[in-house]
Design an enzyme around this catalytic site. Structure first.
Site, mmCIF file in Angstrom:
data_model
loop_
_atom_site.group_PDB
_atom_site.id
_atom_site.type_symbol
_atom_site.label_atom_id
_atom_site.label_comp_id
_atom_site.label_asym_id
_atom_site.label_seq_id
_atom_site.Cartn_x
_atom_site.Cartn_y
_atom_site.Cartn_z
ATOM 1 N N HIS A 155 0.835 -1.214 0.000
ATOM 2 C CA HIS A 155 0.000 0.000 0.000
ATOM 3 C C HIS A 155 0.870 1.265 0.000
ATOM 4 O O HIS A 155 0.426 2.320 0.452
ATOM 5 C CB HIS A 155 -0.949 0.021 1.204
ATOM 6 C CG HIS A 155 -1.770 -1.220 1.350
ATOM 7 N ND1 HIS A 155 -2.903 -1.450 0.618
ATOM 8 C CD2 HIS A 155 -1.592 -2.317 2.143
ATOM 9 C CE1 HIS A 155 -3.416 -2.626 0.949
ATOM 10 N NE2 HIS A 155 -2.641 -3.173 1.869
ATOM 11 N N SER A 276 13.983 21.278 -17.046
ATOM 12 C CA SER A 276 12.788 22.105 -17.179
ATOM 13 C C SER A 276 13.119 23.337 -17.996
ATOM 14 O O SER A 276 14.224 23.877 -17.923
ATOM 15 C CB SER A 276 12.293 22.527 -15.786
ATOM 16 O OG SER A 276 11.359 23.582 -15.880
ATOM 17 N N LYS A 282 15.640 21.620 -11.978
ATOM 18 C CA LYS A 282 14.925 20.359 -12.156
ATOM 19 C C LYS A 282 15.752 19.302 -12.882
ATOM 20 O O LYS A 282 16.482 19.585 -13.817
ATOM 21 C CB LYS A 282 13.632 20.598 -12.956
ATOM 22 C CG LYS A 282 12.596 21.445 -12.246
ATOM 23 C CD LYS A 282 12.040 20.769 -11.007
ATOM 24 C CE LYS A 282 11.289 19.503 -11.343
ATOM 25 N NZ LYS A 282 10.075 19.765 -12.155
ATOM 26 N N GLU A 289 8.569 8.156 -16.992
ATOM 27 C CA GLU A 289 7.176 8.567 -17.126
ATOM 28 C C GLU A 289 6.626 8.225 -18.508
ATOM 29 O O GLU A 289 5.462 7.811 -18.647
ATOM 30 C CB GLU A 289 7.060 10.068 -16.873
ATOM 31 C CG GLU A 289 7.378 10.464 -15.435
ATOM 32 C CD GLU A 289 7.505 11.971 -15.247
ATOM 33 O OE1 GLU A 289 7.657 12.402 -14.093
ATOM 34 O OE2 GLU A 289 7.460 12.711 -16.258
#
Length: 479
Positions: A155, A276, A282, A289
């Site tokens: 979980h 970024s 970043k 992803e």
């Protein structure tokens, strides 16, 4: 003019030309189509159905066309409708009447099924090799992890401590099952449909076994109706792709989490990260992803083919023209995902100290404390409740259960002795799980040995596959 135009008095409506054409997709199968035609012509000559001189002219003409496509000098015409017509029409233009004899004893129905099966074999084999590449990277990462521990989770909450190597090997076994599915898809495609003709077979004395041998098929399809209408082998391939994509998506999700500031378990290589356009600090796990995102595309390809095949009467139907685009897309997408994931795993940096620093969060020793009581005679359910109260007390004091004073344990149960400290030692907790498949170093060492042995078996299995005709790369054209 279409090859089938003799029956018709009117030309097809212009709007149907592009709508009905499969050439933009199936031109990717030009090498399979040419190989199938060469094998068919060779068999026809061996059976005395066409002359050897015609067969030689056909084979030489087809090889020249293949060379032109490879070189980018072949001009595809949408009016040819599909790769089969494009090649046969050009062959006839080049060698004359002999080219018209190539289609003796076959239909586009069994021809396209043959091409598609040859392509499915090539795609499955390429994916099997890519699967092995990622497994090798994960096996190396697991071996390099040594005694690094991290919080095992359920979980997404801290549950019990495990070795990092144990965690990574879970993905190795997933990929091993994926390999088995790809192998099954390869075998499903490894039968020759050519000779089924349109649906009922043919009156010509074809030697289907000879053609199968020339093309590297393990055998022939027994039923002519099934031969032209079956696309189960593509469903098998796309299902194997879909499940493996889901596995890569799961690993990608963990990479995204692990590389975040909140976790900090790994640092991705600059080569597999992006920045970024506005925030200079970043470093984004964009490629993990993207793998996660492309999974929906691969699964969508499977669903599309399932819906295409649903409810189709025997034998061939034009719906089946929609079979190849999804399969080619799924295989290509997955191959790219595998290559990127292999690079990410092979170049990341494991932050072992960071993993260990969070081990004293989430009361990872709680289960072993309950086991301690159970081993001293308390029913486990009662022990579970006692330890639950200890966890609650630790939460109130703002500490981990392992940091509670001995007196607190003793107040909870007289069964606790000073040796409870052993049940609170996280390394000892890991080392104690020696059951087969457990996370103890000795168990993981054996698991790693077995995983590498399985890898070698699968690596050898790829070498023993029946021959494949590699996918070509159609050069750019006006089409």
């Amino acid at each position: 003019m279409a090859l089938w135009s003799g029956r018709f008095e009117e030309a097809a409506a212009p709007v149907t030309q592009e709508f009905g054409a499969s050439l933009p997709v199936d031109k990717a199968l030009y090498k399979q189509d040419i190989a199938g035609s060469i094998a068919h012509a060779t068999m026809l000559a061996a059976q005395g159905i066409i002359g050897q001189e015609d067969a030689d002219a056909i084979c030489e003409g087809l090889k020249a066309i293949e060379a032109d496509i490879d070189a980018g000098t072949f001009v595809f015409d949408i009016a040819d409708e599909d790769i089969h017509m494009a090649i046969e029409s050009e062959l006839t233009r080049r060698i004359g009447a002999a080219g018209g004899r190539l289609h003796t004893g076959r239909s586009r129905n069994d021809q396209v099924a043959t091409d598609t099966r040859l392509a499915a074999k090539a795609l499955a084999r390429d994916l099997m090799e890519a699967n092995l590449g990622l497994r090798a990277a994960l096996l190396d990462a697991a071996e390099e992890a040594g005694d690094t521990v991290l919080p095992g989770m359920t979980h997404l909450q801290h549950a019990q401590p495990v070795l990092l190597s144990h965690h990574l090997l879970a993905y190795v076994w997933m990929l091993g099952r994926d390999f088995t599915r790809l192998s099954a898809a390869f075998d499903a495609a490894d039968l020759l449909p050519l000779g089924a003709a349109a649906l009922a077979g043919t009156t010509y004395p074809l030697d289907r076994r000879m053609t199968a041998g020339l093309l590297g098929f393990a055998g022939v399809i027994e039923n002519s109706l099934d031969a032209v209408s079956d696309r189960d082998f593509l469903l098998d391939l796309e299902y194997a792709c879909s499940v493996m994509a889901v596995h890569l998506s799961r690993l990608s999700e963990e990479i995204v989490l692990w590389s975040s500031q909140e976790f900090g378990f790994i640092t991705l290589s600059d080569a597999y990260s992006t920045g970024s356009s506005i925030m200079p600090q970043k470093k984004n796990p964009d490629f993990a992803e993207l793998i996660r995102g492309k999974t929906g595309r691969v699964v969508g390809d499977l669903v599309q083919l399932l819906m295409t095949c649903k409810g189709l009467p025997l034998a061939y139907n034009k719906d089946m023209q929609e079979d190849k685009e999804g399969a080619l897309d799924a295989a290509k997408t997955l191959a790219q995902c595998l290559a990127v994931m292999t690079g990410m795993v092979g170049t990341w940096t494991v932050n072992a100290d960071r993993m260990r620093s969070v081990m004293h969060r989430g009361h990872l020793a709680a289960t072993d404390v309950a086991d301690y009581l159970a081993k001293h005679g308390m029913p486990f359910r009662e022990a579970h409740a006692v330890v639950g109260h200890l966890v609650l007390e630790a939460e109130k004091q703002g500490c981990d259960i392992s940091e509670l004073p001995f007196e607190t344990f003793k107040e909870a149960s007289d069964l606790f002795g000073r040796d409870i400290t052993k049940a609170l030692d996280l390394d000892a907790i890991v080392a104690a799980r020696t059951t087969e498949g457990g996370t103890a170093p000795v168990a993981v060492a054996e698991q790693l040995r077995r995983a590498r042995a399985r890898y070698l078996v699968d690596e050898n299995a790829v070498k023993l596959l029946s021959p494949v005709i590699p996918m070509g790369v159609p050069a750019a054209s006006a089409l």
